[in-house]
Design a protein around this motif. Structure first.
Motif, PDB file in Angstrom:
ATOM      1  N   PHE A 174      37.431  35.198  39.115  1.00  0.00           N
ATOM      2  CA  PHE A 174      36.871  36.485  38.706  1.00  0.00           C
ATOM      3  C   PHE A 174      37.043  37.539  39.802  1.00  0.00           C
ATOM      4  O   PHE A 174      37.157  38.733  39.512  1.00  0.00           O
ATOM      5  CB  PHE A 174      35.408  36.326  38.319  1.00  0.00           C
ATOM      6  CG  PHE A 174      35.218  35.627  37.000  1.00  0.00           C
ATOM      7  CD1 PHE A 174      35.513  36.264  35.811  1.00  0.00           C
ATOM      8  CD2 PHE A 174      34.770  34.317  36.950  1.00  0.00           C
ATOM      9  CE1 PHE A 174      35.363  35.622  34.587  1.00  0.00           C
ATOM     10  CE2 PHE A 174      34.611  33.656  35.744  1.00  0.00           C
ATOM     11  CZ  PHE A 174      34.911  34.313  34.556  1.00  0.00           C
ATOM     12  N   GLY A 175      37.091  37.083  41.059  1.00  0.00           N
ATOM     13  CA  GLY A 175      37.398  38.015  42.138  1.00  0.00           C
ATOM     14  C   GLY A 175      38.824  38.526  42.036  1.00  0.00           C
ATOM     15  O   GLY A 175      39.094  39.714  42.271  1.00  0.00           O
ATOM     16  N   ALA A 176      39.754  37.636  41.668  1.00  0.00           N
ATOM     17  CA  ALA A 176      41.154  38.046  41.477  1.00  0.00           C
ATOM     18  C   ALA A 176      41.266  39.025  40.320  1.00  0.00           C
ATOM     19  O   ALA A 176      42.037  39.994  40.379  1.00  0.00           O
ATOM     20  CB  ALA A 176      42.027  36.820  41.222  1.00  0.00           C
ATOM     21  N   LEU A 177      40.495  38.793  39.245  1.00  0.00           N
ATOM     22  CA  LEU A 177      40.504  39.707  38.100  1.00  0.00           C
ATOM     23  C   LEU A 177      40.028  41.093  38.521  1.00  0.00           C
ATOM     24  O   LEU A 177      40.681  42.105  38.221  1.00  0.00           O
ATOM     25  CB  LEU A 177      39.607  39.159  36.992  1.00  0.00           C
ATOM     26  CG  LEU A 177      39.342  40.089  35.800  1.00  0.00           C
ATOM     27  CD1 LEU A 177      40.633  40.400  35.057  1.00  0.00           C
ATOM     28  CD2 LEU A 177      38.318  39.467  34.852  1.00  0.00           C
ATOM     29  N   ALA A 178      38.892  41.146  39.225  1.00  0.00           N
ATOM     30  CA  ALA A 178      38.343  42.437  39.645  1.00  0.00           C
ATOM     31  C   ALA A 178      39.270  43.129  40.638  1.00  0.00           C
ATOM     32  O   ALA A 178      39.504  44.347  40.546  1.00  0.00           O
ATOM     33  CB  ALA A 178      36.954  42.240  40.258  1.00  0.00           C
ATOM     34  N   GLY A 179      39.801  42.374  41.595  1.00  0.00           N
ATOM     35  CA  GLY A 179      40.675  42.967  42.592  1.00  0.00           C
ATOM     36  C   GLY A 179      41.976  43.486  42.003  1.00  0.00           C
ATOM     37  O   GLY A 179      42.454  44.567  42.367  1.00  0.00           O
ATOM     38  N   THR A 180      42.553  42.722  41.078  1.00  0.00           N
ATOM     39  CA  THR A 180      43.800  43.151  40.444  1.00  0.00           C
ATOM     40  C   THR A 180      43.588  44.391  39.591  1.00  0.00           C
ATOM     41  O   THR A 180      44.408  45.320  39.591  1.00  0.00           O
ATOM     42  CB  THR A 180      44.383  42.016  39.585  1.00  0.00           C
ATOM     43  OG1 THR A 180      44.523  40.843  40.377  1.00  0.00           O
ATOM     44  CG2 THR A 180      45.736  42.410  39.011  1.00  0.00           C
ATOM     45  N   LEU A 181      42.478  44.414  38.842  1.00  0.00           N
ATOM     46  CA  LEU A 181      42.176  45.584  38.016  1.00  0.00           C
ATOM     47  C   LEU A 181      41.959  46.822  38.870  1.00  0.00           C
ATOM     48  O   LEU A 181      42.458  47.913  38.550  1.00  0.00           O
ATOM     49  CB  LEU A 181      40.938  45.313  37.158  1.00  0.00           C
ATOM     50  CG  LEU A 181      40.467  46.460  36.264  1.00  0.00           C
ATOM     51  CD1 LEU A 181      41.571  46.877  35.293  1.00  0.00           C
ATOM     52  CD2 LEU A 181      39.204  46.065  35.498  1.00  0.00           C
ATOM     53  N   GLY A 239      52.298  29.926  42.067  1.00  0.00           N
ATOM     54  CA  GLY A 239      51.632  30.008  40.774  1.00  0.00           C
ATOM     55  C   GLY A 239      50.499  31.011  40.767  1.00  0.00           C
ATOM     56  O   GLY A 239      50.326  31.770  39.802  1.00  0.00           O
ATOM     57  N   LEU A 240      49.709  31.034  41.840  1.00  0.00           N
ATOM     58  CA  LEU A 240      48.621  32.004  41.938  1.00  0.00           C
ATOM     59  C   LEU A 240      49.157  33.433  41.952  1.00  0.00           C
ATOM     60  O   LEU A 240      48.610  34.322  41.285  1.00  0.00           O
ATOM     61  CB  LEU A 240      47.810  31.731  43.205  1.00  0.00           C
ATOM     62  CG  LEU A 240      46.668  32.699  43.510  1.00  0.00           C
ATOM     63  CD1 LEU A 240      45.633  32.699  42.393  1.00  0.00           C
ATOM     64  CD2 LEU A 240      46.011  32.360  44.846  1.00  0.00           C
ATOM     65  N   THR A 241      50.220  33.655  42.693  1.00  0.00           N
ATOM     66  CA  THR A 241      50.831  34.992  42.741  1.00  0.00           C
ATOM     67  C   THR A 241      51.341  35.414  41.367  1.00  0.00           C
ATOM     68  O   THR A 241      51.144  36.568  40.942  1.00  0.00           O
ATOM     69  CB  THR A 241      51.991  35.006  43.751  1.00  0.00           C
ATOM     70  OG1 THR A 241      51.518  34.569  45.031  1.00  0.00           O
ATOM     71  CG2 THR A 241      52.581  36.407  43.881  1.00  0.00           C
ATOM     72  N   LEU A 242      51.985  34.493  40.665  1.00  0.00           N
ATOM     73  CA  LEU A 242      52.464  34.789  39.312  1.00  0.00           C
ATOM     74  C   LEU A 242      51.297  35.112  38.384  1.00  0.00           C
ATOM     75  O   LEU A 242      51.402  35.994  37.520  1.00  0.00           O
ATOM     76  CB  LEU A 242      53.253  33.602  38.758  1.00  0.00           C
ATOM     77  CG  LEU A 242      54.690  33.446  39.236  1.00  0.00           C
ATOM     78  CD1 LEU A 242      55.281  32.149  38.713  1.00  0.00           C
ATOM     79  CD2 LEU A 242      55.539  34.634  38.792  1.00  0.00           C
ATOM     80  N   GLY A 243      50.167  34.412  38.556  1.00  0.00           N
ATOM     81  CA  GLY A 243      48.992  34.693  37.732  1.00  0.00           C
ATOM     82  C   GLY A 243      48.490  36.109  37.915  1.00  0.00           C
ATOM     83  O   GLY A 243      48.114  36.785  36.950  1.00  0.00           O
ATOM     84  N   VAL A 244      48.476  36.583  39.158  1.00  0.00           N
ATOM     85  CA  VAL A 244      48.058  37.964  39.429  1.00  0.00           C
ATOM     86  C   VAL A 244      49.043  38.944  38.796  1.00  0.00           C
ATOM     87  O   VAL A 244      48.651  39.957  38.200  1.00  0.00           O
ATOM     88  CB  VAL A 244      47.959  38.202  40.950  1.00  0.00           C
ATOM     89  CG1 VAL A 244      47.726  39.684  41.253  1.00  0.00           C
ATOM     90  CG2 VAL A 244      46.827  37.355  41.542  1.00  0.00           C
ATOM     91  N   PHE A 245      50.344  38.652  38.903  1.00  0.00           N
ATOM     92  CA  PHE A 245      51.350  39.517  38.273  1.00  0.00           C
ATOM     93  C   PHE A 245      51.197  39.520  36.745  1.00  0.00           C
ATOM     94  O   PHE A 245      51.406  40.555  36.094  1.00  0.00           O
ATOM     95  CB  PHE A 245      52.756  39.053  38.650  1.00  0.00           C
ATOM     96  CG  PHE A 245      53.131  39.313  40.076  1.00  0.00           C
ATOM     97  CD1 PHE A 245      52.394  40.201  40.853  1.00  0.00           C
ATOM     98  CD2 PHE A 245      54.216  38.675  40.663  1.00  0.00           C
ATOM     99  CE1 PHE A 245      52.744  40.463  42.182  1.00  0.00           C
ATOM    100  CE2 PHE A 245      54.572  38.918  41.975  1.00  0.00           C
ATOM    101  CZ  PHE A 245      53.829  39.808  42.736  1.00  0.00           C
ATOM    102  N   MET A 246      50.833  38.368  36.183  1.00  0.00           N
ATOM    103  CA  MET A 246      50.609  38.297  34.736  1.00  0.00           C
ATOM    104  C   MET A 246      49.444  39.186  34.330  1.00  0.00           C
ATOM    105  O   MET A 246      49.474  39.832  33.264  1.00  0.00           O
ATOM    106  CB  MET A 246      50.349  36.851  34.329  1.00  0.00           C
ATOM    107  CG  MET A 246      51.593  35.963  34.367  1.00  0.00           C
ATOM    108  SD  MET A 246      51.225  34.180  34.423  1.00  0.00           S
ATOM    109  CE  MET A 246      50.326  33.972  32.873  1.00  0.00           C
ATOM    110  N   LEU A 247      48.403  39.243  35.157  1.00  0.00           N
ATOM    111  CA  LEU A 247      47.282  40.140  34.866  1.00  0.00           C
ATOM    112  C   LEU A 247      47.731  41.598  34.856  1.00  0.00           C
ATOM    113  O   LEU A 247      47.289  42.393  34.018  1.00  0.00           O
ATOM    114  CB  LEU A 247      46.171  39.956  35.908  1.00  0.00           C
ATOM    115  CG  LEU A 247      45.209  38.791  35.722  1.00  0.00           C
ATOM    116  CD1 LEU A 247      44.190  38.777  36.859  1.00  0.00           C
ATOM    117  CD2 LEU A 247      44.492  38.876  34.380  1.00  0.00           C
ATOM    118  N   ILE A 248      48.614  41.952  35.780  1.00  0.00           N
ATOM    119  CA  ILE A 248      49.117  43.327  35.820  1.00  0.00           C
ATOM    120  C   ILE A 248      49.867  43.650  34.528  1.00  0.00           C
ATOM    121  O   ILE A 248      49.701  44.745  33.960  1.00  0.00           O
ATOM    122  CB  ILE A 248      50.042  43.518  37.048  1.00  0.00           C
ATOM    123  CG1 ILE A 248      49.224  43.432  38.337  1.00  0.00           C
ATOM    124  CG2 ILE A 248      50.771  44.858  36.974  1.00  0.00           C
ATOM    125  CD1 ILE A 248      50.054  43.526  39.600  1.00  0.00           C
TER     126      ILE A 248
END
Length: 295
Positions: A174-181, A239-248
């Motif tokens: 959820f921190g990655a979600l908030a930070g990416t947004l 994989g984690l980096t790709l997940g953040v890019f997928m959120l974008i």
């Protein structure tokens, strides 16, 4: 603008292939009829109770996708994932007796939950990704199956590595979600075609490698790609980096979809994509934390 993302490229609205005829009606390629749109002429005979007397026209219900509708649908899917995970967690029970001996019945439940949940989630993810008309029922079914798989997987990681590893991974997700947004909004990130192609290719590449590694493991071959060694840590970070890019990519499609006035049902497609990205991030965070803690 056409998408390379299989979740979105089945939608004519997302890809901008829907057109309007001379009357302002929305039409879609391959369809013989038109959907009612703004400026649709009134039928010559209608209910007298709907006739206007010269006053302000009644508002027209558009049922368009909004931020609220996307948030609501995403909350429903994530809530179902968490509920399914919690039920599975308590259904499995304690894996060990407290003396270091494994409870074979619990291990059997855990293995069955991982196999059935992950298998069902994988099949439903393919169906939802390539289905032209989004189905809320199938999206919720995917969330339920994913919850079963994550509940069992989380139980295993907590039993083997302990120390609140599951809670740490959840907070990190959820921190990655908030930070990416926040990054997407404040830095006004623009998504280009090359970026989309790179992320989708990377995602399918990781899925392909995981399937290959699973098949080889059945023949006693350990590739180490998804293990607890150095190579496993590298693939987990990728994989984690790709997940953040997928959120974008998800944020970009939601923003463009709302601006284009997509139908409200497309909120389910966006919710499905966001759920997939968050699950992807969570599982890779679990792997990273487990590898860093060691055995």
């Amino acid at each position: 603008m056409r998408s390379n993302n299989p979740v979105f490229n089945r939608s004519a609205e997302f890809n901008g292939t829907a057109t309007q005829n001379a009357y302002g009606n929305t039409t879609y390629p391959g369809a013989g009829g038109a959907q009612p749109g703004y400026g649709t002429p009134q039928q010559p005979y209608s209910d007298p109770s709907t006739w206007s007397t010269g006053g302000p026209a009644a508002p027209v219900a558009t049922d368009r996708m909004t931020i609220d509708s996307v948030v609501q649908k995403t909350a429903m899917t994530l809530g179902l994932v968490i509920l399914g995970a919690a039920i599975t967690w308590y259904y499995i029970g304690d894996i060990s007796y407290g003396t270091g001996l494994a409870d074979q019945a619990a291990i059997g439940k855990l293995s069955a939950a991982i196999m059935l949940g992950s298998g069902g989630a994988f099949i439903l993810s393919l169906v939802n990704s390539f289905k032209r008309v989004v189905s809320p029922g199938l999206v919720l079914a995917f969330a339920a199956a994913e919850g079963v798989a994550l509940g069992a997987l989380s139980k295993a990681f907590e039993a083997w590595y302990g120390g609140g590893i599951v809670m740490t991974a959840m907070l990190g997700t959820f921190g990655a979600l908030a930070g990416t947004l926040a990054t997407y909004r404040f830095f006004d990130i623009k998504v280009g075609g090359k970026f989309r192609t790179f992320v989708i290719a990377g995602m399918f590449g990781m899925v392909g490698l995981s399937l290959l590694s699973f098949v080889l493991s059945m023949f006693g071959i350990d590739t180490g790609l998804f293990g607890t060694g150095g190579l496993g840590l590298v693939t987990a970070i990728i994989g984690l980096t790709l997940g953040v890019f997928m959120l974008i990519l998800d944020f970009d499609f939601v923003e463009n979809g709302i601006a284009a006035g997509l139908p409200e049902r497309e909120s389910w497609r966006a919710a499905f994509a966001l759920t997939v990205s968050l699950v992807w991030i969570y599982t890779n965070l679990l792997r990273i934390l487990a590898i860093l803690r060691g055995d």
